[in-house]
Design an enzyme around this catalytic site. Structure first.
Site, PDB file in Angstrom:
ATOM      1  N   LYS A 181      11.179  -4.568 -20.689  1.00  0.00           N
ATOM      2  CA  LYS A 181      11.752  -3.255 -20.329  1.00  0.00           C
ATOM      3  C   LYS A 181      11.802  -3.226 -18.795  1.00  0.00           C
ATOM      4  CE  LYS A 181      11.199   0.567 -19.110  1.00  0.00           C
ATOM      5  NZ  LYS A 181      11.841   1.081 -17.877  1.00  0.00           N
ATOM      6  N   GLY A 234       3.289  -2.280 -12.211  1.00  0.00           N
ATOM      7  CA  GLY A 234       3.774  -0.979 -11.748  1.00  0.00           C
ATOM      8  C   GLY A 234       2.644  -0.172 -11.154  1.00  0.00           C
ATOM      9  N   SER A 235       2.781   1.136 -11.230  1.00  0.00           N
ATOM     10  CA  SER A 235       1.823   2.020 -10.549  1.00  0.00           C
ATOM     11  C   SER A 235       0.556   2.225 -11.391  1.00  0.00           C
ATOM     12  CB  SER A 235       2.482   3.372 -10.281  1.00  0.00           C
ATOM     13  OG  SER A 235       2.780   3.989 -11.501  1.00  0.00           O
ATOM     14  N   GLY A 239       0.057   2.486 -15.437  1.00  0.00           N
ATOM     15  CA  GLY A 239      -0.712   1.363 -15.994  1.00  0.00           C
ATOM     16  C   GLY A 239      -1.835   1.841 -16.903  1.00  0.00           C
ATOM     17  N   GLU A 256      -0.940  -5.240 -13.456  1.00  0.00           N
ATOM     18  CA  GLU A 256      -0.703  -5.648 -12.064  1.00  0.00           C
ATOM     19  C   GLU A 256      -0.266  -4.392 -11.334  1.00  0.00           C
ATOM     20  OE1 GLU A 256      -1.134  -8.584 -10.623  1.00  0.00           O
ATOM     21  OE2 GLU A 256      -1.579  -9.809 -12.370  1.00  0.00           O
ATOM     22  N   CYS A 290       3.751  -4.800  -3.495  1.00  0.00           N
ATOM     23  CA  CYS A 290       2.402  -4.379  -3.906  1.00  0.00           C
ATOM     24  C   CYS A 290       1.348  -4.946  -2.966  1.00  0.00           C
ATOM     25  CB  CYS A 290       2.134  -4.826  -5.332  1.00  0.00           C
ATOM     26  SG  CYS A 290       2.401  -6.590  -5.570  1.00  0.00           S
ATOM     27  N   GLU A 386      -1.199   4.361  -1.284  1.00  0.00           N
ATOM     28  CA  GLU A 386      -0.103   3.389  -1.202  1.00  0.00           C
ATOM     29  C   GLU A 386       1.197   4.137  -0.902  1.00  0.00           C
ATOM     30  OE1 GLU A 386       1.333   1.563  -4.860  1.00  0.00           O
ATOM     31  OE2 GLU A 386       1.320  -0.389  -3.874  1.00  0.00           O
TER      32      GLU A 386
HETATM   33  P1  NAD Z   1       6.008   2.839 -12.236  1.00  0.00           P
HETATM   34  O1  NAD Z   1       4.656   2.730 -12.819  1.00  0.00           O
HETATM   35  O2  NAD Z   1       6.582   4.177 -12.014  1.00  0.00           O
HETATM   36  O3  NAD Z   1       7.080   2.065 -13.144  1.00  0.00           O
HETATM   37  C1  NAD Z   1       6.928   0.704 -13.467  1.00  0.00           C
HETATM   38  C2  NAD Z   1       7.591   0.448 -14.794  1.00  0.00           C
HETATM   39  O4  NAD Z   1       6.898   1.178 -15.794  1.00  0.00           O
HETATM   40  C3  NAD Z   1       9.053   0.871 -14.888  1.00  0.00           C
HETATM   41  O5  NAD Z   1       9.766  -0.095 -15.625  1.00  0.00           O
HETATM   42  C4  NAD Z   1       8.963   2.162 -15.686  1.00  0.00           C
HETATM   43  O6  NAD Z   1      10.137   2.472 -16.394  1.00  0.00           O
HETATM   44  C5  NAD Z   1       7.827   1.847 -16.622  1.00  0.00           C
HETATM   45  N1  NAD Z   1       7.170   3.015 -17.213  1.00  0.00           N
HETATM   46  C6  NAD Z   1       7.089   4.275 -16.718  1.00  0.00           C
HETATM   47  N2  NAD Z   1       6.390   5.067 -17.569  1.00  0.00           N
HETATM   48  C7  NAD Z   1       6.015   4.279 -18.602  1.00  0.00           C
HETATM   49  C8  NAD Z   1       5.263   4.508 -19.791  1.00  0.00           C
HETATM   50  N3  NAD Z   1       4.746   5.715 -20.081  1.00  0.00           N
HETATM   51  N4  NAD Z   1       5.058   3.473 -20.624  1.00  0.00           N
HETATM   52  C9  NAD Z   1       5.544   2.233 -20.342  1.00  0.00           C
HETATM   53  N5  NAD Z   1       6.283   1.972 -19.242  1.00  0.00           N
HETATM   54  C10 NAD Z   1       6.510   2.973 -18.386  1.00  0.00           C
HETATM   55  O7  NAD Z   1       5.957   1.992 -10.892  1.00  0.00           O
HETATM   56  P2  NAD Z   1       7.113   1.809  -9.817  1.00  0.00           P
HETATM   57  O8  NAD Z   1       7.124   2.961  -8.904  1.00  0.00           O
HETATM   58  O9  NAD Z   1       8.372   1.433 -10.493  1.00  0.00           O
HETATM   59  O10 NAD Z   1       6.577   0.499  -9.066  1.00  0.00           O
HETATM   60  C11 NAD Z   1       5.865   0.523  -7.918  1.00  0.00           C
HETATM   61  C12 NAD Z   1       4.404   0.231  -8.202  1.00  0.00           C
HETATM   62  O11 NAD Z   1       4.286  -1.069  -8.771  1.00  0.00           O
HETATM   63  C13 NAD Z   1       3.581   0.186  -6.926  1.00  0.00           C
HETATM   64  O12 NAD Z   1       2.358   0.831  -7.147  1.00  0.00           O
HETATM   65  C14 NAD Z   1       3.375  -1.310  -6.705  1.00  0.00           C
HETATM   66  O13 NAD Z   1       2.249  -1.638  -5.919  1.00  0.00           O
HETATM   67  C15 NAD Z   1       3.247  -1.795  -8.109  1.00  0.00           C
HETATM   68  N6  NAD Z   1       3.510  -3.241  -8.174  1.00  0.00           N
HETATM   69  C16 NAD Z   1       2.461  -4.079  -8.452  1.00  0.00           C
HETATM   70  C17 NAD Z   1       2.679  -5.464  -8.464  1.00  0.00           C
HETATM   71  C18 NAD Z   1       1.555  -6.423  -8.734  1.00  0.00           C
HETATM   72  O14 NAD Z   1       1.843  -7.595  -9.025  1.00  0.00           O
HETATM   73  N7  NAD Z   1       0.302  -6.026  -8.629  1.00  0.00           N
HETATM   74  C19 NAD Z   1       3.956  -5.968  -8.222  1.00  0.00           C
HETATM   75  C20 NAD Z   1       4.979  -5.078  -7.955  1.00  0.00           C
HETATM   76  C21 NAD Z   1       4.755  -3.711  -7.941  1.00  0.00           C
END
Ligand code: NAD
Length: 485
Positions: A181, A234-235, A239, A256, A290, A386
């Site tokens: 996704k 993601g965030s 997570g 992650e 990240c 962040e």
């Molecule tokens: P986000 O958590 O808003 O979204 C990430 C993904 O999760 C998107 O595809 C989103 O559609 C999906 N999502 C949202 N709600 C969900 C749910 N309830 N269930 C399942 N999936 C859902 O994060 P973002 O703003 O898109 O990304 C930025 C964040 O990602 C930052 O905090 C960044 O540090 C982190 N990040 C971490 C790494 C790592 O390897 N540690 C790498 C890249 C980004």
């Protein structure tokens, strides 16, 4: 934008299921916007929970035969996919730049790493081995590593194709079938990569991509009872929700998450290397990384000189569309621009005006200037939270102990950088700092081969390297009573 760049993106995209395009079960489509121009690039079908059900069932079916394919066949196929990705490097880099905004040369580097993911895990696919465990003489005991089954992959928008490949390649190499996704803002790269993999010979149904909203398709996928492993990038708040959904099905989620990583400069550092590293650490991908080095800690003896030189370098940066390969591109979306600008306002109220940057550009696109706040106490929001943009905080320190204390003074623990010519100090720092990766004298040193993941609130588990195979396999122990002579 050149016609060649525009031609890399189709007018419309559907889901990618069972080796082909498939319409979603609703008519809802989401516009994908070029963050450098605010123009719509394309429209993408938004999958729902019903589409996720479909994708998971098809994956399950494909998994049954894939897991029985000889490992060397899986290996050869992944190698071929890596080669196909290299052959399409320019087109895929354009896609990444158009939907995410990053400079084209950065996007080309990401495509290289995507190809490398497939090649690297191709090399491991036929070396996923078990152990032989010595017991008393009437037993023979050994372990095998088996694939999980259907794995779910949630990908964010900041490095979409790289993060897609980072988890999909080891999952496929280990014999799983994957459902991805992608993020709402950047679904095109994932759809293009899945199509390319199918065209290269990946069996239908092994790699399915369901674009959709996080709280709909994303939640349905990560909480799906027939999914056997979840990789979420993601965030933090999302997570945690994902991990709760997964555990309801007794499924493990690898998380992650975000970071607020320190980059530490001692007075004996190689000055040019430290300046280069500091710029790369925070302004790569406009700070939307990240592992960005978003907290600069500088020894008080060199603090003012270092910041002066840094500001000079920032003034040389060219801010503009990624497709023109500017040094720094736009942020990904209007919403994200607002979030970053809100943090700049918080910074102004906490510590005063930035020493450089802080404004938007007078043109279309989500541009914000590279920004540096100096003399930032560690208990401020801009030093703790962040920001995920080109915003650097600078904090001076007096000695090694204080540098380590400040480096560890957030809830995150993703990575940390240190610049010093003193090898003992560098390794003491590496030992004392709580983070999943430590960079000595080169921020972002390492690559696909080096395990990556967070301590504390930065995550659970490791991607990259041979360790990632653990995320996509489970151990079976086999013990036979062979009797005694
Ligand atoms: P986000 O958590 O808003 O979204 C990430 C993904 O999760 C998107 O595809 C989103 O559609 C999906 N999502 C949202 N709600 C969900 C749910 N309830 N269930 C399942 N999936 C859902 O994060 P973002 O703003 O898109 O990304 C930025 C964040 O990602 C930052 O905090 C960044 O540090 C982190 N990040 C971490 C790494 C790592 O390897 N540690 C790498 C890249 C980004």
């Amino acid at each position: 934008m050149s016609n060649q760049a525009v031609a890399t993106v189709s007018d419309t995209y559907d889901l990618w299921i069972d080796g082909d395009e498939r319409p979603a079960t609703t008519d809802e489509r989401l516009a994908v916007v070029d963050p450098a121009t605010e123009e719509t690039l394309t429209e993408v079908a938004m999958g729902t929970a019903d589409d996720v059900d479909d994708a998971v069932a098809i994956s399950r079916n494909a998994f049954e035969s894939w897991q029985r394919r000889p490992p060397e066949e899986r290996s050869r196929l992944l190698t071929d996919i890596g080669t196909a990705i290299r052959e399409e490097k320019d087109r895929l880099a354009c896609v990444e730049t158009l939907e995410n905004g990053k400079p084209l040369s950065e996007a080309r580097g990401q495509v290289e790493r995507v190809a490398r993911h497939f090649e690297y895990y191709a090399g491991i696919a036929d070396k996923i081995q078990g152990d032989s465990i010595p017991l008393s003489e009437e037993y023979v005991d050994y372990t095998v590593r088996e694939p999980l089954g259907v794995t779910a992959h949630i990908v964010p928008w900041n490095v979409p194709i790289y993060l897609f490949a980072r988890s999909v390649a080891p999952a496929l190499a280990a014999g799983n079938a994957a459902v991805v996704k992608p993020a709402e803002e950047t679904p095109i790269g994932a759809l293009e990569l899945a199509k390319l993999a199918t065209e290269t010979g990946l069996p239908d149904g092994l790699l399915n991509v369901v674009p959709g909203f996080g709280d709909d398709a994303g939640a349905a996928l990560t909480g799906h009872p027939d999914v056997d492993g979840v990789t979420f990038t993601g965030s933090g708040p999302t997570g945690k929700a994902v991990a709760k959904g997964a555990i309801e099905n007794v499924t493990e989620a690898h998380l992650e998450l975000g970071g607020k990583s320190p980059n530490v400069i001692f007075p004996d550092a190689d000055w040019e290397a430290a300046l280069d590293g500091t710029m790369t650490a925070i302004f790569t991908n406009a700070g939307q990384v990240c592992s960005a080095g978003s907290r600069l800690l500088v020894h008080e003896d060199v603090h003012k000189d270092f910041v002066d030189d840094l500001v000079e370098r920032v003034h040389e940066l060219d801010l503009g569309p990624g497709i023109e390969d500017a040094d720094v591109g736009p942020l990904v979306s209007r919403d994200h621009l607002k979030k970053v600008l809100d943090y700049v306002d918080v910074g102004r109220s906490e510590v005063g005006d930035p020493v450089t940057g802080g404004s938007t550009l007078d043109r279309d696109g989500y541009f914000v200037e590279p920004t540096i706040f100096d003399d930032v106490p560690m208990d401020t929001r801009i030093a703790q939270e962040e920001i995920f943009g080109p915003v650097l905080t600078v904090t001076p320190f007096a000695d090694e102990d204080e540098a380590i204390e400040l480096a560890n003074a957030t809830d995150y623990g993703l990575v940390a950088g240190v610049y010093t010519e003193n090898i003992g100090r560098a390794h003491r720092f590496a030992r004392e700092v709580d983070a999943g990766q430590i960079y000595i004298n080169e921020y972002f040193a390492g690559g696909n081969e080096t395990p990556f993941g967070g301590f504390e609130d930065s995550g659970i588990g490791r991607e990259n390297g041979v360790q990632a195979i653990d995320n996509y396999t489970q151990i079976k122990n086999i013990c036979a009573n062979i009797g005694r002579r």
